[in-house]
Design an enzyme around this catalytic site. Sequence first.
Site, PDB file in Angstrom:
ATOM      1  N   TRP A 164       6.543   0.886 -10.635  1.00 21.71           N
ATOM      2  CA  TRP A 164       5.153   0.878 -10.174  1.00 21.71           C
ATOM      3  C   TRP A 164       4.283   1.844 -10.963  1.00 21.71           C
ATOM      4  CZ3 TRP A 164       6.007  -3.324  -7.984  1.00 21.71           C
ATOM      5  CH2 TRP A 164       7.001  -3.518  -7.035  1.00 21.71           C
ATOM      6  N   GLU A 400       0.150   5.405  -3.707  1.00 21.94           N
ATOM      7  CA  GLU A 400      -0.141   6.834  -3.504  1.00 21.94           C
ATOM      8  C   GLU A 400      -0.033   7.240  -2.034  1.00 21.94           C
ATOM      9  OE1 GLU A 400      -2.979   8.909  -5.882  1.00 21.94           O
ATOM     10  OE2 GLU A 400      -3.374   7.106  -7.058  1.00 21.94           O
ATOM     11  N   SER A 403      -0.064   3.642   4.319  1.00 21.09           N
ATOM     12  CA  SER A 403      -0.786   4.032   5.538  1.00 21.09           C
ATOM     13  C   SER A 403       0.169   4.644   6.553  1.00 21.09           C
ATOM     14  CB  SER A 403      -1.501   2.816   6.139  1.00 21.09           C
ATOM     15  OG  SER A 403      -2.626   2.455   5.371  1.00 21.09           O
TER      16      SER A 403
END
Length: 420
Positions: A164, A400, A403
Amino acid sequence: MADTEFALDLNDDQKEVRDWVHGFAADVIRPAAAEWDEREETPWPIIQEAAKIGLYSLDFYAQQYFDPTGLGIPMTMEELFWGDAGIALSIVGTGLAAVGVLANGTEEQIGTWVPQMYGDAADVKLAAFCSSEPDAGSDVSSMRTRAVYDEAKDEWVLNGTKTWATNGGIANVHVVVASVDPELGSKGHASFIVPRGTPGLSQGQKFKKHGIRASHTAEVVLEDVRVPGSCLLGGKDKLDERLARARERAKKGAEVGVPPAGGWGRVKNAAMATFEASRPAVGAMAVGTARAAYEVALDYAKTRTQFGRPIIDNQGIAFQLADMRTQIDAARLLVWRASWMGVTGKPFESAEGSMSKLFASETAKTVTAQAIQILGGNGYTREYPVERMHRDAAIYSIFEGTSEIQRLVISRTISGMPVR
């Protein structure tokens, strides 16, 4: 800088920058968005245009990064991502690696490597931040990439696979987070500079993604990669001191997961140092995408007629738009507050940085979905941009820090308990 008051009014210089960036987003990024989304390739011509005018440059981002109000970066991100998330991420992706060096490097390392991440208008360069792994995404303590020090040669030997990675494999400079002491988990991590062309560094799989397709995302493979000791961000003395403290705490049986004094705003490891600095900026990206979809939906609702009147005359549509605008403004306020707190050195006592990313990310997903609904069948087609915006918005609640991780950080911080 600590005395800077929080304000909602941009000054004249900030307004000028905002309008300049918005103009580039409207005139250059947005008209090319659909094409590069379909091509799923790095939009080099757009990046080069940004470099020519100084928008893709170390000087510009340094000016915004050091804005004493903290609003320079979120303001810039919102406008660029209003244009298109995929292209914008190609333009700003280098910034995450740069923040990694700024957060962990010495002054000499910052001065040496950050300029090489951008290059200049005649020779544009990119950088990549490499933290996630196939088996270590949210669980950074499971990182398997290893860095072993060869004292005889003053070199670090890196082995592992990163995934990623924005600009991974095509970047001129890679910032790689690796474990130097596996027994310490995430506290045994360090960051290393790996220049492009270093023997053993290669690009693995390039991912075909649901959204942000114009941004290059790939695996980065490290096979006996050797870098000089000077490529350890922060230097070996600082690393040894940090590891010694971590080992001492481990001996005393310090409870893992309890927030330190001042909350999670305190840097805990090399990867977290980067993410803590960048989370409000990601929130601003989400605000930009949400705002773009809202504006399309608002214009459509005012001009689309059904049963002899604009559809915005119907409460069912008008109230959705009212909610969308309210959520966007609330998200922006949270992002601006966190950005201001970060630059003025105020501790995130309630995990305000994570709050801003969480709320803005979820807002982007909700607002873009509502925009498709307001446009009806048209919203579901690629003739209109909201379906692309909805696909792009899905990433904000994932990269990053998902949630779920943001909620975990917030709950641990406000409770003082090791929520698991």
